[in-house]
Design an enzyme around this catalytic site. Structure first.
Site, PDB file in Angstrom:
ATOM      1  CB  CYS A 136      -1.301  -0.240   1.013  1.00  0.00           C
ATOM      2  SG  CYS A 136      -2.175   1.234   1.724  1.00  0.00           S
ATOM      3  CB  CYS A 139      -0.339   2.068   3.652  1.00  0.00           C
ATOM      4  SG  CYS A 139      -1.992   2.368   3.132  1.00  0.00           S
ATOM      5  CG  ASP A 140       3.311   1.046   4.695  1.00  0.00           C
ATOM      6  OD1 ASP A 140       3.031   1.806   5.417  1.00  0.00           O
ATOM      7  OD2 ASP A 140       3.199   0.012   4.308  1.00  0.00           O
TER       8      ASP A 140
END
Ligand code: NAP
Length: 310
Positions: A136, A139-140
Site C-alpha cells: 500500500c 499507507c507507507d
C-alpha cells in the site's frame, strides 16, 4: 455493537458497493445493517485522489468519499457496525450471519466484501512487511523519503503507486514481468513522463534481501527472457499486482469462478442462492472501479428490495 439482531438487509462490507447498497435499501425503508469489516470503507481508504468519480470536478480523497457515502446511508437509518463475518448459514431463511462480535439474522444479504491486495508469496515476505515491504503506497510511502524503491506490476495500480511514491522517494523502479504494460495509456504516460521513474522489463522478484533489523537492502531478480539472475539494490518493495476477492466464507456455498470471484446472473447481482446478492469487487474482476462498485451496489439494493417484496 448493534442493539438488535434481525435486519431485512445485511450488507457485508462498507466500500462504495456496500454503502451505495445501504443508501438505497435504507432509503427504501428496509432495516439495514452494514458490517464494516477489517478495513472500514474498503480499498478507497488506502488510496489518495479519486479523479474519476463523477460529481467531483477537482477529485476527492478516497477516505473522504467513502466517509460521505457512509454518512449518507446513516442519514436514512442504515446501521454501521464494526464486525467481521466468520460464517454464513445460507441454507435457510432467515439467513444467519456469525461475526467475531455478534450473530445476526436477516432476510437478505448483499455481499460487498471487496478484494485484498495480492502479494508475491516470497519466502521472507511476511517477516519483511512493514520493514521495507508494503502492498500500500499511500499507507507507507511516507516512510521512504529520499529512498530508492521498487514497485512490482504493470497495471494501473503499479503506475498510480509509482507516481505517488515519487513524492517521497529519490527513485522508483517499476519491475514488470513482461515488456508491455497492462495499464491504461493515460496512466502509462504519467509514469513514463516522470523523471524519477525507470522501467525494468521482463523481470521477476525471486527473493528479498535484508532483515527486520537492517531493513530491506535489495532483491534477487530474474530476467524472464534470458533466465539471468542478479541482485538489485533497493530499500523498498511495493506490490501492485492485483487483488484477490474476499470470498473465503462463501467457498462451497456460492458459485465462484476459478479465482474466487462470486458469479452473478447476467445483468444482475443475484447469486445462485435466492436472497443473496453480490456487488462490487467480489464479483467484478474486470472493471473494479469505485463507480462500477457503487453501480452494482445500487443494483443489488434494488434487487434485494424486489426480492423482499415478493
Ligand atoms: P491488474 O490490472 O490486474 O494488473 C496487475 C499487474 O500485476 C499486471 O501487470 C500483472 O502482469 C502483474 N502481476 C500479476 N501477478 C503477478 C506476479 N505473480 N508476478 C509479477 N507480476 C504480476 O491490477 P491493478 O493494476 O491492481 O488494477 C486492477 C483494476 O483497477 C484495473 O481494472 C485497473 O484499471 C483499475 N485501476 C484503475 C486506476 C485508475 O484508473 N486510477 C488505478 C488503479 C487501478 P501481467 O500484465 O503480465 O498480467
Amino acid at each position: 455493537m448493534s442493539d438488535k439482531s434481525h435486519y431485512s438487509v445485511l450488507v457485508i462490507g462498507s466500500g462504495p458497493a456496500g454503502s451505495t447498497a445501504a443508501i438505497y435499501t435504507s432509503r427504501a425503508n428496509l432495516e439495514t445493517i452494514v458490517l464494516e469489516g477489517r478495513q472500514p470503507g474498503g480499498q478507497l481508504t488506502i488510496t489518495t485522489d479519486v479523479e474519476n468519480f463523477p460529481g467531483f470536478e477537482k477529485g476527492i480523497m478516497g477516505p473522504e468519499l467513502v466517509a460521505e457515502m457512509k454518512k449518507q446511508a446513516e442519514r436514512f437509518g442504515a446501521k454501521y457496525v464494526w464486525d467481521f463475518v466468520t460464517e454464513v448459514d445460507t441454507t435457510k431463511r432467515p439467513f444467519t450471519v456469525t461475526c467475531e462480535e455478534n450473530t445476526y439474522t436477516c432476510d437478505s444479504i448483499i455481499i460487498a466484501s471487496g478484494a485484498t491486495a495480492r502479494t508475491l508469496g516470497l519466502p521472507n515476505e511476511n517477516d519483511m512487511m512493514g520493514f521495507g515491504v508494503s502492498a500500500c503506497a499511500t499507507c507507507d510511502g511516507f516512510f521512504f523519503k529520499e529512498k530508492e524503491i521498487v514497485v512490482v506490476g504493470g497495471g494501473d495500480s503499479a503506475m498510480e503507486e509509482a507516481v505517488y511514491l515519487t513524492k517521497f522517494a529519490a527513485k522508483v523502479s517499476i519491475l514488470h514481468r513482461r515488456e508491455e504494460l497492462r495499464a491504461s495509456k493515460i496512466m502509462q504516460d504519467r509514469a513514463m513522463n516522470n523523471e524519477k521513474i525507470e522501467f525494468v522489463w521482463n523481470t521477476v522478484v525471486e527473493d528479498i534481501r535484508g532483515s527486520q533489523e537492517e531493513g530491506l537492502t535489495g532483491l534477487k531478480i530474474k530476467n524472464t527472457k534470458t533466465g539471468e539472475v542478479s541482485e538489485f539494490k533497493t530499500q523498498g518493495l511495493f506490490f501492485a499486482i492485483g487483488h484477490v476477492p474476499n470470498t473465503d466464507i462463501f467457498k462451497d456455498k456460492l458459485n465462484m469462478d476459478e479465482s474466487g470471484y462470486i458469479i452473478t446472473k447476467p445483468d444482475s447481482t443475484k447469486t445462485n442462492i435466492d436472497g443473496i446478492f453480490a456487488a462490487g469487487d467480489v464479483q467484478d474482476s474486470v472493471f473494479r472501479q469505485a463507480i462500477t462498485a457503487a453501480g452494482s451496489g445500487c443494483m443489488a439494493a434494488i434487487e434485494a428490495e424486489r426480492f423482499l417484496e415478493s
